[in-house]
Design a protein around this motif. Structure first.
Motif, mmCIF file in Angstrom:
data_model
loop_
_atom_site.group_PDB
_atom_site.id
_atom_site.type_symbol
_atom_site.label_atom_id
_atom_site.label_comp_id
_atom_site.label_asym_id
_atom_site.label_seq_id
_atom_site.Cartn_x
_atom_site.Cartn_y
_atom_site.Cartn_z
ATOM 1 N N GLY A 126 0.804 -1.217 0.000
ATOM 2 C CA GLY A 126 0.000 0.000 0.000
ATOM 3 C C GLY A 126 0.838 1.269 0.000
ATOM 4 O O GLY A 126 0.344 2.354 -0.331
ATOM 5 N N THR A 127 2.133 1.141 0.354
ATOM 6 C CA THR A 127 3.011 2.301 0.420
ATOM 7 C C THR A 127 3.228 2.929 -0.955
ATOM 8 O O THR A 127 3.228 4.153 -1.108
ATOM 9 C CB THR A 127 4.369 1.914 1.034
ATOM 10 N N ALA A 128 3.432 2.092 -1.966
ATOM 11 C CA ALA A 128 3.737 2.612 -3.304
ATOM 12 C C ALA A 128 2.617 3.505 -3.827
ATOM 13 O O ALA A 128 2.872 4.562 -4.408
ATOM 14 C CB ALA A 128 3.997 1.454 -4.267
ATOM 15 N N GLN A 129 1.374 3.066 -3.622
ATOM 16 C CA GLN A 129 0.244 3.862 -4.097
ATOM 17 C C GLN A 129 0.212 5.214 -3.390
ATOM 18 O O GLN A 129 -0.050 6.254 -4.008
ATOM 19 C CB GLN A 129 -1.061 3.104 -3.868
ATOM 20 N N GLU A 130 0.500 5.214 -2.094
ATOM 21 C CA GLU A 130 0.530 6.464 -1.337
ATOM 22 C C GLU A 130 1.658 7.373 -1.829
ATOM 23 O O GLU A 130 1.468 8.588 -1.997
ATOM 24 C CB GLU A 130 0.714 6.173 0.152
ATOM 25 N N MET A 131 2.833 6.802 -2.073
ATOM 26 C CA MET A 131 3.970 7.601 -2.532
ATOM 27 C C MET A 131 3.729 8.132 -3.943
ATOM 28 O O MET A 131 4.145 9.240 -4.287
ATOM 29 C CB MET A 131 5.255 6.761 -2.497
ATOM 30 N N ARG A 132 3.043 7.357 -4.763
ATOM 31 C CA ARG A 132 2.726 7.797 -6.133
ATOM 32 C C ARG A 132 1.822 9.030 -6.082
ATOM 33 O O ARG A 132 2.061 10.027 -6.776
ATOM 34 C CB ARG A 132 2.056 6.662 -6.894
ATOM 35 N N ALA A 133 0.775 8.959 -5.273
ATOM 36 C CA ALA A 133 -0.143 10.093 -5.161
ATOM 37 C C ALA A 133 0.559 11.322 -4.604
ATOM 38 O O ALA A 133 0.348 12.448 -5.075
ATOM 39 C CB ALA A 133 -1.332 9.705 -4.275
ATOM 40 N N LEU A 147 5.246 6.656 -10.977
ATOM 41 C CA LEU A 147 5.958 5.892 -9.960
ATOM 42 C C LEU A 147 5.576 4.421 -10.063
ATOM 43 O O LEU A 147 4.394 4.074 -10.123
ATOM 44 C CB LEU A 147 5.642 6.415 -8.558
ATOM 45 N N GLY A 148 6.595 3.568 -10.119
ATOM 46 C CA GLY A 148 6.396 2.124 -10.098
ATOM 47 C C GLY A 148 7.229 1.517 -8.990
ATOM 48 O O GLY A 148 7.991 2.212 -8.306
ATOM 49 N N TRP A 149 7.079 0.209 -8.785
ATOM 50 C CA TRP A 149 7.854 -0.445 -7.722
ATOM 51 C C TRP A 149 8.626 -1.627 -8.289
ATOM 52 O O TRP A 149 8.065 -2.486 -8.964
ATOM 53 C CB TRP A 149 6.958 -0.888 -6.570
ATOM 54 N N ASN A 150 9.933 -1.633 -8.001
ATOM 55 C CA ASN A 150 10.873 -2.623 -8.550
ATOM 56 C C ASN A 150 11.679 -3.210 -7.395
ATOM 57 O O ASN A 150 12.813 -2.833 -7.165
ATOM 58 C CB ASN A 150 11.766 -1.919 -9.581
ATOM 59 N N VAL A 170 10.905 -7.927 -11.096
ATOM 60 C CA VAL A 170 9.503 -7.643 -10.806
ATOM 61 C C VAL A 170 9.301 -6.136 -10.859
ATOM 62 O O VAL A 170 10.038 -5.381 -10.214
ATOM 63 C CB VAL A 170 9.096 -8.179 -9.422
ATOM 64 N N VAL A 171 8.328 -5.698 -11.642
ATOM 65 C CA VAL A 171 8.019 -4.277 -11.745
ATOM 66 C C VAL A 171 6.520 -4.097 -11.547
ATOM 67 O O VAL A 171 5.713 -4.643 -12.305
ATOM 68 C CB VAL A 171 8.448 -3.691 -13.103
ATOM 69 N N GLY A 172 6.160 -3.356 -10.510
ATOM 70 C CA GLY A 172 4.762 -3.064 -10.234
ATOM 71 C C GLY A 172 4.389 -1.692 -10.755
ATOM 72 O O GLY A 172 5.148 -0.727 -10.594
ATOM 73 N N VAL A 173 3.237 -1.594 -11.396
ATOM 74 C CA VAL A 173 2.796 -0.323 -11.994
ATOM 75 C C VAL A 173 1.321 -0.105 -11.677
ATOM 76 O O VAL A 173 0.568 -1.046 -11.420
ATOM 77 C CB VAL A 173 3.005 -0.327 -13.523
#
Length: 445
Positions: A126-133, A147-150, A170-173
């Protein structure tokens, strides 16, 4: 590509040097000027095999540079990797992501052209979505900042190989930014993909969980074999032979089935605790209750080791104990949550005279446990010892000569806390040998 790597600790320094090796222009970013000064000269503030040499080579090539200026990094790079620490919160199981948030708040307002941020730090789901926003709300380019997560899957002691020859990428988008983030990631890792490294494109949450779930599984496997070692102790069985038998099963595998003192370091312990904490916050606490026992088994090994030493000496007060190993694993100088140092400290608190030796972790050990005795070699540490305890499985310790050591110690007693020695070799030289789950005690006939 031109890229910035924010954070030049173990993860960031390794990633920066390896990305330069792949041909990219890389700028490492950190607020610690003393650390940056070392890195600019090619000196590592920590030990990782081959990394100092690689860093010097990449700095000399001009493809790797370092700065403390976020403004310079924002102007320089088109892709920004985040590699800052996410330690365990003081007094809690949860991870502290405040450093990550601080980086976003410093960097995002300075990004004034389309760019991609790729997080590498281990974070609660859930952190990545918060950091993206947050990043998009702060950047002048708004939604043109993606912002993506690798996540990283590095093993200390093998970090260069794990970066340049990974098992998978692994790359999350996010759904609405998938194309741009994926395209940048594929360009960054083009050479690796050309060599057949699997590329897994996921959503942000799955990418975050890929790292935490992997660490939880590895921790579980280690604690499983350590629990079985306790059964082997009671039954008089040999856990090493048992692990070999299990390891031939392709569904199980032999890796991480080495019974011993258990895991430590800056990742597995805090990551499984943060995983439990986050699951509880999401209402899924029961799903990970087993990790509490995994953690408990692991911590119990340290107490059991102290008890084994006490049994060997009869009385810890006044006993001379040689502790071989201080780093949490070999080929590393990392002493964060080190089982070896924890045991050494407990032995001293109970009255033993403890002399510690580690090939690489002496300075870090002294800083953390200044009251312990420290030696300049394994032989010096073992001088006049009532018991020798191997707590980190360095090759140097595995290759010790039991005949040579017998002439130095006061009593020929060896406790193999990592089951890394050959019992027959030590018993044949007249030593009393004891390992975890390898029968309670063995000695020469």
């Amino acid at each position: 590509m031109k890229m910035a790597v924010v954070g030049t600790g173990y993860l960031g320094a390794t990633h920066a040097a390896c990305m330069a090796r792949l041909g990219h222009e890389v700028m490492g970013v950190d607020i610690d000027e003393a650390k940056l000064s070392k890195l600019r000269s090619g000196e590592m503030p920590f030990y990782e095999p081959g990394l100092e040499e690689l860093t010097r080579e990449m700095v000399a090539s001009g493809r790797l540079q370092f700065t403390s200026s976020y403004e310079e990094a924002a102007e320089f790079a088109d892709v920004h990797f985040l590699a800052v620490g996410t330690p365990q919160k003081r007094g809690e199981f949860a991870a502290d992501v405040s450093a990550l948030e601080s980086v976003i708040k410093l960097l995002a307002p300075l990004i004034n052209r389309p760019a991609v941020i790729l997080g590498k730090s281990t974070v609660p789901v859930g952190t990545a979505q918060e950091m993206r926003a947050l990043a998009r709300s702060l950047s002048p380019v708004g939604d043109d900042l993606e912002l993506g997560w690798n996540p990283e899957f590095l093993r200390e002691g093998h970090a260069i190989k794990d970066t340049l020859e990974p098992d998978r990428l692994v790359v999350g988008v996010a759904d609405d930014g998938a194309g741009r983030a994926e395209a940048v990631a594929r360009e960054v890792y083009a050479d690796l993909l050309a060599n057949g490294v699997p590329f897994l494109l996921t959503d942000l949450a799955t990418a975050e969980l890929a790292k935490t779930a992997a660490n939880a599984f590895l921790a579980t496997k280690i604690s499983f074999i350590n629990a079985i070692a306790e059964v082997c102790e009671a039954a008089g069985a040999d856990v090493v032979q048992l692990a070999d038998a299990l390891g031939y099963d392709s569904r199980i595998g032999r890796a991480f089935l080495n019974a011993g003192l258990g895991f430590g370091g800056g990742c597995l312990p805090k990551d499984i605790r943060a995983f439990m904490a986050r699951a509880g916050e999401m209402g899924a606490a029961q799903a990970l209750t087993f990790l509490r026992e995994v953690d408990s088994i692991n911590m119990r090994r340290r107490t059991q080791m102290v008890e084994m030493v006490k049994q060997s000496c009869g009385e810890l007060l006044g006993a001379h104990v040689a502790v071989l190993g201080a780093a949490f694993k070999p080929d590393s100088d990392d002493v964060r949550d080190s089982p070896a140092l924890n045991v050494a400290g407990q032995l001293q608190l109970q009255g033993a005279t403890v002399n510690v030796y580690d090939p690489k972790a002496m300075d870090n050990s002294r800083a953390l446990f200044p009251t312990l005795g420290y030696s300049t070699s394994a032989l010096e540490a073992c001088d006049n010892a009532d018991v020798v305890v191997v707590l980190t499985e360095w090759k140097e310790f595995r290759n010790l000569d039991p005949v040579e050591l017998a002439g130095i110690v006061r009593q020929r007693k060896m406790i193999d806390g990592r089951n890394c020695l050959d019992p027959a070799r030590w018993i044949g030289a007249g030593w009393q040998y004891r390992g975890f789950g390898r029968a309670s005690s063995r000695t020469a006939n």
